[in-house]
Design an enzyme around this catalytic site. Structure first.
Site, PDB file in Angstrom:
ATOM      1  NE  ARG A  22      -2.086  -1.313   3.722  1.00  0.00           N
ATOM      2  CZ  ARG A  22      -2.508  -1.477   4.808  1.00  0.00           C
ATOM      3  NH1 ARG A  22      -3.219  -0.537   5.253  1.00  0.00           N
ATOM      4  NH2 ARG A  22      -1.863  -1.206   5.739  1.00  0.00           N
ATOM      5  CG  ASN A  40      -4.403  -4.613   2.897  1.00  0.00           C
ATOM      6  OD1 ASN A  40      -3.720  -3.990   1.641  1.00  0.00           O
ATOM      7  ND2 ASN A  40      -3.952  -4.912   4.103  1.00  0.00           N
TER       8      ASN A  40
END
Length: 94
Positions: A22, A40
């Site tokens: 990320r 996620n």
């Protein structure tokens, strides 16, 4: 037109959680002038929603295909959508 604004959703699967994917995605998006978010998913994949110039998005997708050093990208599912203009920056969603 090569620099038209485009919007895409990308689902990245493989070893992409707990490997700084990320943060890598956010940093890459900011470098390329792309807005949207990354998060996620419960199935272990990562969802990336991105909007920006078409040529920047294409470079972005190629970098997502590689990922950060500890990641292993097994597949990308790319969905092209109509531009939304609803994002002003790129964030990591929890």
């Amino acid at each position: 037109m090569e620099n038209e604004r485009v919007f895409t959703e990308v689902y990245v699967c493989g070893r992409v959680q707990r490997v700084f994917f990320r943060q890598f995605t956010k940093t890459t998006a900011q470098e390329l002038g792309i807005v949207g978010y990354v998060r996620n998913l419960p199935d272990g994949c990562v969802q990336v929603v991105a909007e920006g110039p078409k040529n920047s998005i294409e470079v972005f997708i190629e970098r997502l295909r590689l990922g950060p050093p500890m990641a292993r990208v097994d597949s990308l599912k790319i969905e092209w959508k109509k531009s939304s203009d609803k994002f002003t920056d790129f964030i990591i969603k929890r």
